[in-house]
Write an enzyme that holds these catalytic residues in place. Structure first.
Site, PDB file in Angstrom:
ATOM      1  CG  ASP A 193       5.629  -6.952   8.446  1.00  0.00           C
ATOM      2  OD1 ASP A 193       5.745  -5.500   8.289  1.00  0.00           O
ATOM      3  OD2 ASP A 193       5.059  -6.943   7.898  1.00  0.00           O
ATOM      4  CG  ASN A 248      13.348   0.161   7.266  1.00  0.00           C
ATOM      5  OD1 ASN A 248      13.955  -0.235   5.816  1.00  0.00           O
ATOM      6  ND2 ASN A 248      12.680   1.532   7.451  1.00  0.00           N
ATOM      7  CE  LYS A 268      -0.517   6.864  -8.279  1.00  0.00           C
ATOM      8  NZ  LYS A 268      -0.770   7.584  -7.268  1.00  0.00           N
ATOM      9  CE1 TYR A 299      -3.585  -7.114   5.198  1.00  0.00           C
ATOM     10  CE2 TYR A 299      -2.287  -8.757   5.431  1.00  0.00           C
ATOM     11  CZ  TYR A 299      -2.198  -7.667   5.798  1.00  0.00           C
ATOM     12  OH  TYR A 299      -2.329  -6.352   7.153  1.00  0.00           O
ATOM     13  CG  ASP A 310      -3.028  -8.554  -3.274  1.00  0.00           C
ATOM     14  OD1 ASP A 310      -3.659  -7.642  -4.819  1.00  0.00           O
ATOM     15  OD2 ASP A 310      -2.686  -8.972  -3.246  1.00  0.00           O
ATOM     16  CG  ASP A 315       2.204  -1.065  -0.791  1.00  0.00           C
ATOM     17  OD1 ASP A 315       1.677  -0.758  -2.144  1.00  0.00           O
ATOM     18  OD2 ASP A 315       1.854  -0.010  -0.429  1.00  0.00           O
TER      19      ASP A 315
END
Length: 183
Positions: free
Chosen positions: A8, A35, A61, A133, A91, A57
């Site tokens: 991470d 990264n 876009k 999460y 999710d 994430d």
């Protein structure tokens, strides 16, 4: 019997994982803060058996930033063993559908596809592990989706389909519940 390496960019997540694994005296756990675009420099060719992408994430876009986009699959193939598995737990319906379409477009072997992992794998010890999460999304009534597949090295193609964006936003943003479309 396995080593687990968490990767991470966020130091707080690394700290949490390191603190918890140290408290549980786990000797087969390590962490790399980096990264993701340079993760391949930390592993030798054919060194990794499985890659778990848990709640990335969805980058709705920006296709090139999606952790299951073909540019990342090519990156993972630099260190994933032949026949190695990539797992996505999410999710995000967008991330899930995109990944399913990418797998289909490239003819990868699908091991499992689930719209609701906790309903299907109620007795599976590994699949029932719930992240911070994951619990947040489930408490909001959002099902957890899962796909496992085996990628192969070849010229990869992005799926050419329109995928509807998710209707909700992450925690910490202004909207914490699904859109009601004027209701």
């Amino acid at each position: 019997d396995k080593n687990f390496i968490g990767v991470d960019i966020k130091g707080a997540r690394i700290w949490r994982g390191a603190t918890d694994s140290h408290a549980e005296q786990l000797k087969n756990v390590a962490f790399v803060r980096t990264n993701i675009e340079i993760v391949h420099v930390f592993f030798a060719a054919n060194e990794v058996d499985e890659i778990w992408l848990t709640f990335p994430d969805p980058q709705m876009k920006s296709q090139r930033k999606r952790l299951t986009a073909t540019n990342f699959i090519e990156l993972y193939l630099k260190f994933l063993k032949p026949g190695g598995t990539i797992h996505l737990k999410t999710d995000s319906n967008f991330q899930y559908r995109y990944t399913c379409e990418m797998v289909k477009a490239n003819g990868f072997k699908i091991l499992e596809v689930l719209d609701n992992v906790h309903q299907t794998h109620a007795n599976d010890r590994v699949m029932q592990i719930r992240t911070h999460y994951e619990n947040m999304w489930m408490n909001r009534g959002i099902s957890i989706k899962y796909i496992a597949f085996i990628p192969e090295a070849k010229t990869l193609a992005e799926p050419e389909v329109e995928i509807e964006f998710d209707e909700y936003r992450s925690y910490g943003r202004s909207k914490l519940t699904p859109k009601t479309h004027g209701k």
